[in-house]
Design an enzyme around this catalytic site. Structure first.
Site, mmCIF file in Angstrom:
data_model
loop_
_atom_site.group_PDB
_atom_site.id
_atom_site.type_symbol
_atom_site.label_atom_id
_atom_site.label_comp_id
_atom_site.label_asym_id
_atom_site.label_seq_id
_atom_site.Cartn_x
_atom_site.Cartn_y
_atom_site.Cartn_z
ATOM 1 N N ILE A 35 0.874 -1.219 0.102
ATOM 2 C CA ILE A 35 0.007 -0.149 -0.070
ATOM 3 C C ILE A 35 0.955 1.478 0.085
ATOM 4 O O ILE A 35 0.671 2.060 -0.827
ATOM 5 C CB ILE A 35 -0.879 0.048 1.236
ATOM 6 C CG1 ILE A 35 -2.118 -1.093 1.045
ATOM 7 C CG2 ILE A 35 -1.749 1.365 1.249
ATOM 8 C CD1 ILE A 35 -2.836 -1.432 2.065
ATOM 9 N N GLY A 36 1.981 1.376 0.776
ATOM 10 C CA GLY A 36 2.770 2.453 1.035
ATOM 11 C C GLY A 36 3.338 2.827 -0.333
ATOM 12 O O GLY A 36 3.420 4.079 -0.878
ATOM 13 N N VAL A 101 1.596 4.686 7.376
ATOM 14 C CA VAL A 101 1.104 3.315 6.790
ATOM 15 C C VAL A 101 1.710 2.174 7.324
ATOM 16 O O VAL A 101 1.028 0.923 7.245
ATOM 17 C CB VAL A 101 1.240 3.391 5.054
ATOM 18 C CG1 VAL A 101 0.776 2.013 4.346
ATOM 19 C CG2 VAL A 101 0.782 4.559 4.543
ATOM 20 N N SER A 103 3.425 -1.007 9.199
ATOM 21 C CA SER A 103 3.025 -2.016 10.450
ATOM 22 C C SER A 103 3.199 -3.106 10.037
ATOM 23 O O SER A 103 2.978 -3.606 9.004
ATOM 24 C CB SER A 103 1.370 -1.775 10.504
ATOM 25 O OG SER A 103 1.000 -2.640 11.659
ATOM 26 N N LYS A 176 -4.512 -3.844 15.127
ATOM 27 C CA LYS A 176 -4.724 -2.545 14.354
ATOM 28 C C LYS A 176 -5.739 -1.525 15.043
ATOM 29 O O LYS A 176 -6.052 -0.540 14.890
ATOM 30 C CB LYS A 176 -5.563 -2.941 12.853
ATOM 31 C CG LYS A 176 -4.514 -3.669 11.904
ATOM 32 C CD LYS A 176 -3.339 -2.919 11.707
ATOM 33 C CE LYS A 176 -3.716 -1.693 10.744
ATOM 34 N NZ LYS A 176 -2.390 -0.840 10.276
#
Ligand SMILES: NC(=O)c1ccc[n+]([C@@H]2O[C@H](COP(=O)([O-])OP(=O)(O)OC[C@H]3O[C@@H](n4cnc5c(N)ncnc54)[C@H](OP(=O)(O)O)[C@@H]3O)[C@@H](O)[C@H]2O)c1
Length: 345
Positions: A35-36, A101, A103, A176
């Protein structure tokens, strides 16, 4: 001044403001991940100067970022670990916004303290360095995991997962959820503007060279590596929509709180049927756990009005899967299957 010149003037000013905004420096943590990388790509496309953080600055891990359009002129990379406060402060120097973003994504219980402590560090380092806006990447796992939710209820941003249920059944969702709560608390304490994007199972083409957890989810079902699929429902979004959502909430000055990013909700059986229809040469998993002995779980309704109101239009899941599979094949992360391979299985 005539009304039309006042109007032209305010359009000019609006455009100028937008241009100034885009020249601003923003930081993306976990820039090299699935995603990053797409968030970095979207920001560069929109004219931002971007600093991306990675734990390892080796070229082989970050070449895909350095090859993005605009990267040569406007992307810099900086080594940072979310558990290393000093590295985060250094990464955020001069930044107007931070996209948090990064994690760990796994089922290992050790991810809980990293996700929570890491988020606390990011929020405080951002505040120390004068950052005004943070976009935090949470997960729909912080929203829908609640055994007491009515199956007919519409899942929206007001819903929260049950922490105890998550802690016992899905440690990633628990991490999360707790990290999102931490982001909210620290933002309130330190006076940071916070918008939270809540993606679901994210699929689509990968920019990086290695496979990430959610893309591997597709590969494992496609290759029939998992013997049975669960009698469960999941939500899916395209990674390009997830990245766009991050930038949309950043650019809208009034955007605060949670934004659910869901394109489609399907029972796993429907998802696997979609894979079979799209890719008939692959040995897609076809056996459901408890086949025929238990009632099928019903897909739930959900609302994505908040993101749609900011202008996001979701890419259809069939296109996301098609683009994902073609991309994984091109990168050698998924074997190409021809009709004769199917016949041998
Ligand atoms: N993909 C999904 O389906 C999905 C759905 C909902 C939410 N999300 C969230 O989206 C975010 C990105 O996930 P992804 O799917 O893109 O996974 P990914 O490809 O595994 O990316 C995770 C990123 O986090 C970084 N990271 C992990 N631990 C770190 C640490 N201690 N310090 C600094 N960076 C660290 C990794 O950096 P390294 O390269 O150094 O390991 C990597 O860049 C995560 O917050 C995840 O929870 C993902």
């Amino acid at each position: 001044m005539s009304p039309s010149s006042v109007e032209a003037n305010s359009i000019d000013n609006g455009e100028k403001r937008q241009q100034q905004q885009k020249k601003k420096l923003v930081c993306v943590t976990g820039a090299g991940g699935f995603i990053g990388s797409w968030v970095v790509k979207e920001l560069l496309l929109r004219g931002y100067r971007v600093r991306g953080t990675a734990r390892d600055l080796a070229v082989r891990k970050n070449a895909h970022l350095l090859a993005l359009d605009g990267a040569k002129e406007r992307l810099s990379l900086c080594r940072a670990d979310v558990l290393d406060y000093g590295s985060l402060r250094a990464a955020f120097v001069g930044c107007h916004g931070v996209f948090h973003v990064a994690s760990p994504v796994s089922k290992d219980p050790d991810l809980v303290p990293v996700a929570i402590e890491g988020t606390k560090n990011v929020m405080n380092a951002a505040a120390d360095m004068g950052v005004s806006r943070v976009v935090f990447t949470s997960s729909y796992g912080a929203v829908h995991m609640n055994p007491n939710r009515s199956p007919d209820a519409v899942v929206d941003e007001t819903c929260w997962s049950d922490p105890e249920y998550c802690r016992q059944n899905d440690i990633y969702c628990y991490a999360k959820m707790m990290a999102e709560r931490t982001a909210e608390e620290e933002a309130a304490k330190r006076g940071l503007e916070l918008a939270v994007v809540l993606p679901c199972v994210t699929v689509g083409p990968v920019l990086q060279q290695s496979i990430n957890f959610s893309s591997n989810h597709v590969v494992r079902y496609l290759m029939g590596t998992v013997a049975t699929y669960p009698n469960a429902v999941a939500a899916y979004a395209d990674v390009r929509d997830v990245a766009r959502a991050h930038v949309l909430v950043f650019e809208c000055p009034d955007a605060r709180g949670r934004y659910l990013c869901i394109g489609t909700v399907l029972h796993r059986a429907q998802f696997l049927q979609m894979l079979k229809d799209l890719f008939p040469n692959y040995p897609v998993t076809s056996k459901c756990e408890g086949d025929g002995t238990v009632a099928m779980v019903k897909p739930y309704k959900f609302s994505t009005e908040r993101l749609k109101n900011l202008g996001l239009e979701f890419i259809p899941l069939t296109k996301s899967l098609q683009d994902a599979v073609e991309c994984l094949q091109r990168k050698g992360l998924l074997p190409v299957m021809l009709p004769q391979h199917r016949a041998c299985l």
